[in-house]
Design a protein around this motif. Structure first.
Motif, short mmCIF file in Angstrom:
data_model
loop_
_atom_site.label_atom_id
_atom_site.label_comp_id
_atom_site.label_asym_id
_atom_site.label_seq_id
_atom_site.Cartn_x
_atom_site.Cartn_y
_atom_site.Cartn_z
N THR A 72 -38.78 4.47 16.71
CA THR A 72 -38.05 3.75 15.69
C THR A 72 -37.00 4.71 15.15
O THR A 72 -37.29 5.86 14.84
N MET A 73 -35.77 4.23 15.06
CA MET A 73 -34.67 5.07 14.60
C MET A 73 -34.15 4.57 13.26
O MET A 73 -34.15 3.37 13.00
N ALA A 74 -33.70 5.50 12.45
CA ALA A 74 -33.25 5.12 11.11
C ALA A 74 -32.10 6.00 10.65
O ALA A 74 -31.91 7.11 11.14
N ALA A 93 -30.85 2.13 6.84
CA ALA A 93 -31.13 1.10 7.83
C ALA A 93 -32.07 1.67 8.88
O ALA A 93 -32.13 2.89 9.08
N ASN A 94 -32.81 0.77 9.55
CA ASN A 94 -33.59 1.20 10.70
C ASN A 94 -33.58 0.14 11.77
O ASN A 94 -33.19 -1.01 11.55
N ILE A 95 -34.00 0.55 12.97
CA ILE A 95 -34.01 -0.33 14.13
C ILE A 95 -35.23 -0.01 14.97
O ILE A 95 -35.53 1.16 15.23
N GLY A 96 -35.95 -1.04 15.37
CA GLY A 96 -37.14 -0.84 16.17
C GLY A 96 -36.81 -0.31 17.56
O GLY A 96 -35.65 -0.32 18.00
N GLU A 127 -19.07 4.68 -3.42
CA GLU A 127 -20.50 4.93 -3.60
C GLU A 127 -21.25 5.13 -2.29
O GLU A 127 -22.42 5.47 -2.28
N ASP A 128 -20.56 4.94 -1.16
CA ASP A 128 -21.16 5.23 0.14
C ASP A 128 -21.01 6.71 0.50
O ASP A 128 -21.56 7.16 1.52
N THR A 129 -20.27 7.46 -0.30
CA THR A 129 -20.09 8.88 -0.05
C THR A 129 -21.43 9.60 -0.08
O THR A 129 -22.18 9.50 -1.05
N ALA A 130 -21.74 10.32 1.01
CA ALA A 130 -23.02 11.00 1.13
C ALA A 130 -23.06 11.75 2.46
O ALA A 130 -22.19 11.56 3.32
N VAL A 131 -24.09 12.56 2.60
CA VAL A 131 -24.43 13.09 3.92
C VAL A 131 -25.38 12.09 4.57
O VAL A 131 -26.38 11.70 3.94
N TYR A 132 -25.06 11.68 5.77
CA TYR A 132 -25.86 10.69 6.49
C TYR A 132 -26.71 11.41 7.54
O TYR A 132 -26.20 12.21 8.33
N TYR A 133 -28.00 11.08 7.53
CA TYR A 133 -28.96 11.69 8.44
C TYR A 133 -29.59 10.61 9.32
O TYR A 133 -29.89 9.51 8.85
N CYS A 134 -29.84 10.94 10.56
CA CYS A 134 -30.62 10.04 11.39
C CYS A 134 -32.03 10.61 11.54
O CYS A 134 -32.26 11.81 11.40
N LYS A 135 -32.95 9.70 11.80
CA LYS A 135 -34.36 10.06 11.92
C LYS A 135 -34.99 9.28 13.05
O LYS A 135 -34.72 8.08 13.21
N ALA A 136 -35.81 9.96 13.84
CA ALA A 136 -36.62 9.32 14.87
C ALA A 136 -38.07 9.41 14.46
O ALA A 136 -38.53 10.47 14.04
#
Length: 116
Positions: free
Chosen positions: A33-35, A49-52, A89-98
């Motif tokens: 699962t990725m997010a 967000a995440n995706i199966g 307000e979307d300003t941020a560091v974006y991280y992905c996760k498995a």
């Protein structure tokens, strides 16, 4: 072991679009699962967000519904986050996760800055 690398961040004006990518240089992401998460300055990391694993189940936090779209391409071993109509307000560091079971792996993050 899955090793994640994000890319695609940058500086964009309000209303603009960016597409983030998250690629594994290790094991394929197909079993995970990725997010996407994000962390703004002075705030806690939050779910985006995440995706199966099969790509059918998708979830979004309310603030990005209808603007952000998550997808995955196993032929490229990559997950994406298409971000449209970006807001300051979307300003941020974006991280992905498995993740699978109790296992979780994070990327190093990519900066997204939305100017007003």
């Amino acid at each position: 072991q899955v090793q994640l690398v994000e890319s695609g961040g940058g500086l964009v004006q309000t209303g603009g679009s960016l597409r983030l990518s998250c690629t594994s240089s290790g094991r394929p992401i197909s079993a995970y699962t990725m997010a996407w998460f994000r962390q703004a300055p002075g705030k806690e990391r939050e779910f985006v967000a995440n995706i199966g694993a099969a790509g059918r189940r998708k979830e979004y936090t309310d603030s990005v519904k209808g603007r952000f779209f998550i997808s995955r391409d196993h032929t490229k071993n990559t997950m994406y986050l298409q971000m449209n109509n970006l807001k300051p307000e979307d300003t941020a560091v974006y991280y992905c996760k498995a993740s699978v079971g109790s296992f979780g792996a994070w990327g190093q993050g990519t900066q997204v800055t939305v100017s007003s």
